[in-house]
Design a protein around this motif. Sequence first.
Motif, short mmCIF file in Angstrom:
data_model
loop_
_atom_site.label_atom_id
_atom_site.label_comp_id
_atom_site.label_asym_id
_atom_site.label_seq_id
_atom_site.Cartn_x
_atom_site.Cartn_y
_atom_site.Cartn_z
N GLN A 160 1.83 -7.16 6.38
CA GLN A 160 1.49 -7.74 5.08
C GLN A 160 0.62 -6.82 4.24
N GLY A 161 1.08 -6.57 3.02
CA GLY A 161 0.33 -5.78 2.07
C GLY A 161 0.38 -4.29 2.30
N VAL A 162 1.04 -3.85 3.39
CA VAL A 162 1.08 -2.42 3.70
C VAL A 162 2.51 -1.89 3.52
N LEU A 169 0.81 -1.21 0.00
CA LEU A 169 0.00 0.00 0.00
C LEU A 169 0.85 1.27 0.00
N PHE A 170 1.90 1.29 0.80
CA PHE A 170 2.71 2.50 0.90
C PHE A 170 3.46 2.80 -0.39
N CYS A 171 3.62 1.80 -1.25
CA CYS A 171 4.23 2.03 -2.57
C CYS A 171 3.17 2.51 -3.55
N THR A 172 2.03 1.82 -3.62
CA THR A 172 1.03 2.15 -4.63
C THR A 172 0.30 3.46 -4.32
N ALA A 173 0.10 3.78 -3.04
CA ALA A 173 -0.69 4.96 -2.68
C ALA A 173 0.16 6.17 -2.36
N GLY A 230 9.00 5.01 8.14
CA GLY A 230 10.26 5.38 7.49
C GLY A 230 10.09 6.25 6.26
N SER A 231 9.05 7.05 6.22
CA SER A 231 8.78 7.90 5.06
C SER A 231 8.70 9.36 5.49
N PRO A 232 8.66 10.30 4.54
CA PRO A 232 8.51 11.72 4.90
C PRO A 232 7.10 12.09 5.35
N PHE A 233 6.19 11.09 5.42
CA PHE A 233 4.80 11.34 5.80
C PHE A 233 4.50 10.66 7.14
N THR A 234 3.46 11.16 7.77
CA THR A 234 3.00 10.51 9.00
C THR A 234 1.99 9.43 8.62
N LEU A 235 2.51 8.27 8.27
CA LEU A 235 1.65 7.15 7.89
C LEU A 235 1.37 6.25 9.08
N TYR A 236 2.40 5.90 9.84
CA TYR A 236 2.19 5.13 11.06
C TYR A 236 3.30 5.45 12.06
N HIS A 237 2.95 6.27 13.06
CA HIS A 237 3.84 6.59 14.16
C HIS A 237 3.19 6.13 15.46
#
Length: 740
Positions: A718-720, A259-263, A332-339
């Motif tokens: 998984q999948g995320v 998901l974090f790649c596609t979205a 591990g991204s520049p966005f707050t996806l999961y903290h």
Amino acid sequence: MLAGASGDAFAQEAEAEPAASRGLDMIVVTARKRVENLQDVASSVSALSAVELERRFDSDVRDFASSSPNVLIDDTQQGPGGVAAIYIRGIGVADVEKSVDPAVGVVIDDVYIGQSSGSLLKAIDIDRVEVLRGPQGTLFGRNATGGVINLSRSRPTEELTGKARITYGRFDTLKAEGVISFGLAENIALKVTGAYEKSDGYIYNRTQGRDGQSSRFWAFGAQLLFTPTEQLELSVSYDRQETKQDPSQLLSVTRPTDLFCTAYAQCSPSPGVPTSGDRYVSLGDGPLDRNAWFDLDMAIGKAKYDLGSDFDLTYILGYLKTDEGATQDWDGSPFTLYHTDRPARWRQTTHELRLAKGGNGPLSFVLGGYFWDSKYTIDLKNYIGFAGAPLLTSAQDVKQTTKSYAAFFEGDYKVTEQLKLTVGGRYTHDKKTSIVNDLPIYIYGTTVEADPIAVLEPSLAGGNIVMTDPVKKSWSKFTPKVSISYSWTDDVMTYALWSRGYRGGGFNGRPATFGAATIPYNPETLDNYEVGLKAELWDRRIRFNAAAYMMKYKDMQQDLDVPAPGTSTGRENRTINASKADLKGFEVDLTAKLSQNFTVSGNLGYLDAKYKDFMGDIYSTGTPIDASFLKIRRAPKWTWDLGATYEHDIGPGSFWITGAVHYVGAHEITFLNNPNLRNKGQYLVDGSVNYKINNTTLSVFGKNLANEKGWTIGYDVQGVWSYAAPRPPRIWGVALTQSF
């Protein structure tokens, strides 16, 4: 080839024989809670002398991995203060949650550390380290399924003695540590230790344009030893440690279908490469102001009384408290996806009373009782940016308690002067409780946690967890041991051993559904069948120890990431008793003093680890499948270490050079064997050059000189997305040591 002081584990060096013998010094160990020669112990125990410890540049428990075959020790970097992943013979745990019991015990001064956080103890004033391989259920109890790393610190002395070392190394790392002992009055001795360490770390944060792993550490300790009579010995110690650091910089290793790649276009440029393109570059947007902390307080009291006729009575009181917190960027991204924000508290108190009989008679033994009491709380808060809204927060409070009672015995009986029978057993009764409560979910219109646009009570967010009373569960287990050994000569002994290990059951520490919070998982057991040889040859210039083993796992605990529809994250981690496993192999330890100036040492381990009868919903489809094709994590087929030390008198002082090559074979680090997070074989090369005049030593040293870049942790959602952390790169430094 230069190779350096490696070997088995570290133990106190006994008084050397006359120099004319030119042999190896006898190694005394206390692995069985009795003082005995390493070569007389009928089990797989590794040891090195205190002299060798002084010549190493160990930072913490991780550096002891090379000392013994079939041992892996990593910092998973999942939390502040160091989260240990310690595996022996393919058995261990790599999880940040304190609800997950360790599978390898770390013991310091006879006190067991009951959590993975804080088990990477700093190598300050370590006088003896012993690595016990295989289950140690008799003397060390539950959660020593894989083995035990037994650490002991130096005793206070009435004579004025001490040592100090200052080290400066790569990444602007500065470390100062020291220990001093002296007498306060007749029969009263005090030892004081202290340490300070600061580092910029080896991770650069590209998103924020600064170092991303800055840390500060300091420690203080004191031990008072009082011997009012020849029979009675009393001691009390206290240690305080504080760590302030940037939260760990985890790397996103995301596959094209995640998901974090596609979205969010957070895609790995190629398999096994993090989204940043460099294993030592992070893209995280979490805070970097050393706002993560880990504080430790430990107190130990001991009383030992000599009853006469070779009988000793010992009482040990242990208390450990840790407090920690970190706002962690897991995506591990520049966005707050999961903290997450994870303030956690741990308290443990232990009592042990044991009676020991030594001497030269046919019977020697240790018997005793043990009580454990611990409490763990965490107030978890999730920051989620991939659930539809710009940001939502969910919170969960968890409190778990454990009480454990045990009685144990292990004794040796000499049937003849050559034949010895060992019999032992431990009965353990555990009681655990757990209470979990989800708090309201807040939804925000922006990525800033302010002015929520909606609030959902837990009961309206998919039937999440609300508990008024804790759930409870008890387990009891008997863990026996039987061995027989035969001394063919004074220097050659063989043995056969059967022992059982036991890892406690429990409750999930981070559930997302009511069932996962209230349904316990059961204990796991491990039976070890082992034969071994211990020999000293060539006028005690060669020490050769070997063992072959077969271990059978039952009810092996496994952590599975599974869907949790209707919850804030849509996922949860569950621990289940999913499988059996067979682990077999052999181990060799060798030390050879080829001359008065040249010593070589090494070890070799082979491990064949396979699941058996493993049914589980490993792909989150809702249908369990036969998962026995998976490879067991952190179970490399081959490990070996080869080292040497050469020393010579030059001018007014002595010179020595050491080097070591430690090989860790290819192995999986994720449960699902993600190929992007698989470690290839690694050659870890260390070395040092040293010169000593009187009591002053100047050293130049290096670690991981081949600059291997393996992963220390890998985890699949998984999948995320998947995240990982690399091992420290090439490090070098200079050290000045002063003793008196």
